[in-house]
Write an enzyme that holds these catalytic residues in place. Sequence first.
Site, PDB file in Angstrom:
ATOM      1  N   HIS A  26       0.855  -1.195   0.000  1.00  0.00           N
ATOM      2  CA  HIS A  26       0.000   0.000   0.000  1.00  0.00           C
ATOM      3  C   HIS A  26       0.892   1.247   0.000  1.00  0.00           C
ATOM      4  O   HIS A  26       0.882   2.057   0.918  1.00  0.00           O
ATOM      5  CB  HIS A  26      -0.950   0.033   1.200  1.00  0.00           C
ATOM      6  CG  HIS A  26      -1.924   1.159   1.120  1.00  0.00           C
ATOM      7  ND1 HIS A  26      -3.264   0.966   0.995  1.00  0.00           N
ATOM      8  CD2 HIS A  26      -1.751   2.494   1.117  1.00  0.00           C
ATOM      9  CE1 HIS A  26      -3.874   2.128   0.929  1.00  0.00           C
ATOM     10  NE2 HIS A  26      -2.968   3.073   0.992  1.00  0.00           N
TER      11      HIS A  26
ATOM     12  N   ASP B 276      -7.774   0.749  -0.450  1.00  0.00           N
ATOM     13  CA  ASP B 276      -8.099   1.768   0.540  1.00  0.00           C
ATOM     14  C   ASP B 276      -9.110   2.754  -0.023  1.00  0.00           C
ATOM     15  O   ASP B 276      -8.903   3.950  -0.025  1.00  0.00           O
ATOM     16  CB  ASP B 276      -6.815   2.501   0.950  1.00  0.00           C
ATOM     17  CG  ASP B 276      -7.008   3.338   2.206  1.00  0.00           C
ATOM     18  OD1 ASP B 276      -7.940   3.063   2.974  1.00  0.00           O
ATOM     19  OD2 ASP B 276      -6.226   4.271   2.406  1.00  0.00           O
TER      20      ASP B 276
END
Length: 152
Positions: free
Chosen positions: A14, A126
Site C-alpha cells: 500500500h 483503501d
Amino acid sequence: MKKNKTAYVVSHSHWDREWYLSHAKHNFNLVQFMDRLISVLENDDEFKSFHLDGQIILLDDYLAVRPNMKDRVKKLIDSGKLKVGPFYILQDDYLLSGEANVRNILVGLRETEKYGKPTLIGYFPDTFGNIGQMPQILRSCGIDNVFMGRGT
C-alpha cells in the site's frame, strides 16, 4: 456445523508516493524497500509473490534511481513473482473524476506493458467508496475480479 472459510493473504505494501512524508523521502524509502524486495523474491523460494499495489508508477520511480535493475525487475514480473498494474497510480476511485479513473487504468495498462504483462486485478486497497461505473470500466479492460480493502 459451521463451514470453514478461506482467507487469502496478499503480500503488498500500500505504497503512497507522497502522503505523510515528502515525495523525496517516500522515494528514498521506496528504493531501499525495492532493493530488499527484489533480493527476497530472487532468493527466497518460500516467498511466492508480491503485489505492487496495482500501480506501475513505483517502478518508474525506482528505476529512475536504479536503472541497472530493470532486467531483474522484468524477470520477476515475467516469472509471476512481482505483480504489477493495471493502474498507473494507486487507485482511489471515489476521490477522482470518472475520466481520471478511466485514464488511470488506460495509462497504467500501457505503461505496464513496458515491463511485462499487467496483473489483471481491480485493486482497491483503501477506497472510501466506489463509483457505480467501476465494474464496467474494469470489464472494458478485460478485468473480471477485484481485491477490496477497508472494512473487510
